[in-house]
Design a protein around this motif. Structure first.
Motif, PDB file in Angstrom:
ATOM      1  N   SER A   5     -31.490  -4.859  59.388  1.00  0.00           N
ATOM      2  CA  SER A   5     -33.170  -4.945  59.522  1.00  0.00           C
ATOM      3  C   SER A   5     -34.206  -4.359  60.191  1.00  0.00           C
ATOM      4  O   SER A   5     -35.121  -4.130  60.056  1.00  0.00           O
ATOM      5  CB  SER A   5     -33.265  -6.589  59.326  1.00  0.00           C
ATOM      6  OG  SER A   5     -33.292  -6.521  60.863  1.00  0.00           O
ATOM      7  N   ASP A  38     -28.694   4.252  46.759  1.00  0.00           N
ATOM      8  CA  ASP A  38     -28.574   3.865  45.923  1.00  0.00           C
ATOM      9  C   ASP A  38     -28.523   4.780  44.775  1.00  0.00           C
ATOM     10  O   ASP A  38     -29.277   5.584  44.616  1.00  0.00           O
ATOM     11  CB  ASP A  38     -29.272   2.529  44.994  1.00  0.00           C
ATOM     12  CG  ASP A  38     -28.814   1.488  45.259  1.00  0.00           C
ATOM     13  OD1 ASP A  38     -27.813   1.638  46.233  1.00  0.00           O
ATOM     14  OD2 ASP A  38     -29.532   0.275  45.520  1.00  0.00           O
ATOM     15  N   VAL A  47     -33.269   2.769  49.486  1.00  0.00           N
ATOM     16  CA  VAL A  47     -33.447   1.271  49.468  1.00  0.00           C
ATOM     17  C   VAL A  47     -34.021   0.998  50.778  1.00  0.00           C
ATOM     18  O   VAL A  47     -33.220   1.511  51.904  1.00  0.00           O
ATOM     19  CB  VAL A  47     -32.265   0.701  49.366  1.00  0.00           C
ATOM     20  CG1 VAL A  47     -31.560  -0.697  49.296  1.00  0.00           C
ATOM     21  CG2 VAL A  47     -31.153   1.601  47.504  1.00  0.00           C
ATOM     22  N   SER A  48     -35.233   0.513  50.411  1.00  0.00           N
ATOM     23  CA  SER A  48     -34.931  -0.532  52.279  1.00  0.00           C
ATOM     24  C   SER A  48     -34.382  -1.436  53.275  1.00  0.00           C
ATOM     25  O   SER A  48     -34.034  -1.795  52.319  1.00  0.00           O
ATOM     26  CB  SER A  48     -36.753  -1.027  52.058  1.00  0.00           C
ATOM     27  OG  SER A  48     -36.466  -2.661  51.115  1.00  0.00           O
ATOM     28  N   GLU A  62     -34.907  -4.080  54.076  1.00  0.00           N
ATOM     29  CA  GLU A  62     -35.206  -5.696  53.282  1.00  0.00           C
ATOM     30  C   GLU A  62     -34.342  -5.867  53.010  1.00  0.00           C
ATOM     31  O   GLU A  62     -33.110  -6.520  52.241  1.00  0.00           O
ATOM     32  CB  GLU A  62     -36.282  -5.674  53.542  1.00  0.00           C
ATOM     33  CG  GLU A  62     -37.566  -6.028  54.888  1.00  0.00           C
ATOM     34  CD  GLU A  62     -37.692  -4.121  55.405  1.00  0.00           C
ATOM     35  OE1 GLU A  62     -37.866  -3.935  53.858  1.00  0.00           O
ATOM     36  OE2 GLU A  62     -38.695  -4.570  55.757  1.00  0.00           O
ATOM     37  N   GLU A  63     -33.997  -4.980  51.725  1.00  0.00           N
ATOM     38  CA  GLU A  63     -33.369  -4.911  50.645  1.00  0.00           C
ATOM     39  C   GLU A  63     -32.017  -4.560  50.458  1.00  0.00           C
ATOM     40  O   GLU A  63     -31.484  -5.454  49.730  1.00  0.00           O
ATOM     41  CB  GLU A  63     -33.924  -3.472  49.115  1.00  0.00           C
ATOM     42  CG  GLU A  63     -33.442  -3.838  47.783  1.00  0.00           C
ATOM     43  CD  GLU A  63     -33.371  -3.400  47.165  1.00  0.00           C
ATOM     44  OE1 GLU A  63     -32.988  -3.022  45.914  1.00  0.00           O
ATOM     45  OE2 GLU A  63     -34.647  -2.434  47.096  1.00  0.00           O
ATOM     46  N   ALA A  64     -31.491  -4.264  51.174  1.00  0.00           N
ATOM     47  CA  ALA A  64     -30.337  -3.305  51.980  1.00  0.00           C
ATOM     48  C   ALA A  64     -29.839  -5.102  52.216  1.00  0.00           C
ATOM     49  O   ALA A  64     -28.164  -5.445  51.989  1.00  0.00           O
ATOM     50  CB  ALA A  64     -30.255  -2.788  52.709  1.00  0.00           C
ATOM     51  N   LYS A  82     -30.440  -8.117  51.624  1.00  0.00           N
ATOM     52  CA  LYS A  82     -30.278  -8.746  50.650  1.00  0.00           C
ATOM     53  C   LYS A  82     -29.575  -9.300  49.535  1.00  0.00           C
ATOM     54  O   LYS A  82     -28.819 -10.113  49.214  1.00  0.00           O
ATOM     55  CB  LYS A  82     -31.783  -9.847  50.166  1.00  0.00           C
ATOM     56  CG  LYS A  82     -32.962  -9.876  51.172  1.00  0.00           C
ATOM     57  CD  LYS A  82     -34.317 -10.203  49.939  1.00  0.00           C
ATOM     58  CE  LYS A  82     -35.546 -10.745  51.477  1.00  0.00           C
ATOM     59  NZ  LYS A  82     -36.834 -10.683  50.860  1.00  0.00           N
ATOM     60  N   THR A  83     -29.001  -7.704  49.163  1.00  0.00           N
ATOM     61  CA  THR A  83     -28.460  -6.895  48.169  1.00  0.00           C
ATOM     62  C   THR A  83     -27.563  -6.434  48.618  1.00  0.00           C
ATOM     63  O   THR A  83     -27.299  -4.913  47.914  1.00  0.00           O
ATOM     64  CB  THR A  83     -28.683  -6.783  46.778  1.00  0.00           C
ATOM     65  OG1 THR A  83     -29.950  -5.938  47.761  1.00  0.00           O
ATOM     66  CG2 THR A  83     -29.881  -8.092  46.546  1.00  0.00           C
ATOM     67  N   PRO A  96     -24.802  -3.920  45.084  1.00  0.00           N
ATOM     68  CA  PRO A  96     -25.891  -3.293  44.041  1.00  0.00           C
ATOM     69  C   PRO A  96     -25.905  -3.886  42.468  1.00  0.00           C
ATOM     70  O   PRO A  96     -24.694  -4.436  42.204  1.00  0.00           O
ATOM     71  CB  PRO A  96     -25.832  -1.862  43.836  1.00  0.00           C
ATOM     72  CG  PRO A  96     -24.281  -1.661  44.166  1.00  0.00           C
ATOM     73  CD  PRO A  96     -24.447  -2.169  45.653  1.00  0.00           C
ATOM     74  N   ARG A 100     -23.530   2.732  45.866  1.00  0.00           N
ATOM     75  CA  ARG A 100     -24.700   2.743  46.944  1.00  0.00           C
ATOM     76  C   ARG A 100     -24.073   3.092  48.572  1.00  0.00           C
ATOM     77  O   ARG A 100     -22.509   2.598  48.539  1.00  0.00           O
ATOM     78  CB  ARG A 100     -24.901   0.978  47.069  1.00  0.00           C
ATOM     79  CG  ARG A 100     -25.516   0.873  48.398  1.00  0.00           C
ATOM     80  CD  ARG A 100     -26.768  -0.421  48.436  1.00  0.00           C
ATOM     81  NE  ARG A 100     -27.238  -0.886  47.785  1.00  0.00           N
ATOM     82  CZ  ARG A 100     -28.129  -2.061  47.735  1.00  0.00           C
ATOM     83  NH1 ARG A 100     -27.661  -3.166  48.060  1.00  0.00           N
ATOM     84  NH2 ARG A 100     -29.107  -1.706  46.492  1.00  0.00           N
TER      85      ARG A 100
END
Length: 340
Positions: free
Chosen positions: A209, A217, A226-227, A229-231, A233-234, A237, A243
């Motif tokens: 974070s 990706d 990849v931000s 926040e996105e990384a 959460k997921t 990929p 990734r």
């Protein structure tokens, strides 16, 4: 604390032993009469210092800049300012970050896993588990100084991922809760081990974070940054996407704002101290803080205050020793400069 050195297995005062193990000059023996509390306390402190993984791209407001730098025209960059970028898989980057946080100074030995082995060995040494048809509350376990090793109807093993206990328990006993008497000190230590594991998981999540672990990706249509926040959460990929991850500590300093450079320099100084400390100890010699401070100022440009802050968290053998170093043991500044 019992440690293993090139001279064999020996009992060493806790503080000294902890420093030797952290510096990589010794290995923690799995056979411990008393819980190695000092080493666990040191690891807990290190989990507060995420700069060991790398500076925060979010904190220093360079995330957007790095995104454009690491992925150019839809292509992930492997070289930056003639600096090779160390891209890793998720499994590799997690292990690398873990060793930065709870590994020895050489980044080879997982000290939390070494403590796990000590816990397993201690629990395995306990004979005749106490079998009950109910689960005891934590307050009662504290009072009786007991530890739960196998839980309930499914026989879930709680003895630190060990299969040893299941082989000694009959099938008819698997519906019982199984406990061993461990004593107050070991019970406190085992509980703290659980808290440290949770703290390590939180540190890993924070590293994502805060942009200390960067992510790209790769796909047929083009690569993309990849931000954080996105990384976070997921982690896995979409299908057809590969990734890769990068610790910010592997980036050249020029990619950070000027005020971020001190963080990276401190990290480099700490790594140097940990390395030369193990080498000096292996030579049977000693160095003073003042000697190392002078060399650190020349080598890294650190002020006295900045060096003191680094020294506080460094894993250096005999760091806590008091008194004058005997001349036959003292290493010269010239000799230290040749160490890497």
């Amino acid at each position: 604390m019992k440690i293993e050195t090139e001279n064999g297995c020996e009992d060493v005062p806790d503080q000294e032993a902890g420093e030797l193990v952290l510096s990589g000059a010794a290995i923690l023996s799995k056979e411990q009469k008393e819980p190695p509390v000092v080493l666990l306390e040191q690891l807990s402190k290190r989990l507060d210092d995420l700069d060991m993984i790398g500076p925060s791209a979010v904190e220093y407001k360079v995330l957007a800049k790095l995104g454009k730098t690491l992925v150019q025209s839809g292509v992930r960059q492997s070289l930056l300012d003639q600096h090779q970028l160390d891209w890793l898989t998720f499994r590799e980057v997690k292990q690398r970050a873990r060793l930065r946080l709870v590994g020895d100074a050489n980044g080879r030995v997982d000290l939390l896993e070494a403590l796990n082995k000590s816990c397993r060995h201690f629990l395995e040494s306990k004979q005749s588990p106490i079998c009950l048809r109910r689960k005891l509350p934590e307050s009662e376990l504290d009072e009786k100084e007991m530890w739960l090793i196998t839980q309930g109807a499914n026989g879930a093993d709680l003895s630190y991922e060990s299969d040893w206990i299941r082989g000694r328990i009959q099938e008819s006993q698997k519906k019982l809760w199984q406990y061993v008497k461990v004593g107050g000190d070991w019970r406190d230590f085992l509980k703290e081990m659980g808290r440290i594991k949770s703290k390590l998981n939180r540190a890993w999540a924070r590293a994502f974070s805060e942009g200390r672990v960067l992510c790209v990706d790769e796909a047929i249509r083009g690569d993309r940054f990849v931000s954080p926040e996105e990384a976070a959460k997921t982690i896995v990929p979409k299908k057809g996407v590969s990734r890769l991850f990068l610790l910010t500590s592997s980036l050249p300093l020029s990619d950070y704002a000027d005020h971020a450079q001190l963080t990276a320099i401190r990290s480099a100084t700490r790594k140097w101290l940990n390395s030369v400390g193990g080498q000096i100890h292996a030579m049977g010699r000693r160095a003073s803080k003042a000697q190392l401070g002078v060399i650190a100022e020349q080598r890294f440009g650190l002020s006295e205050d900045a060096f003191n802050a680094v020294w506080k968290n460094a894993s250096f053998p005999n760091k806590s020793a008091r008194g004058k170093i005997p001349e036959e043991k003292r290493i010269s500044e010239k000799e230290i400069k040749y160490l890497k």
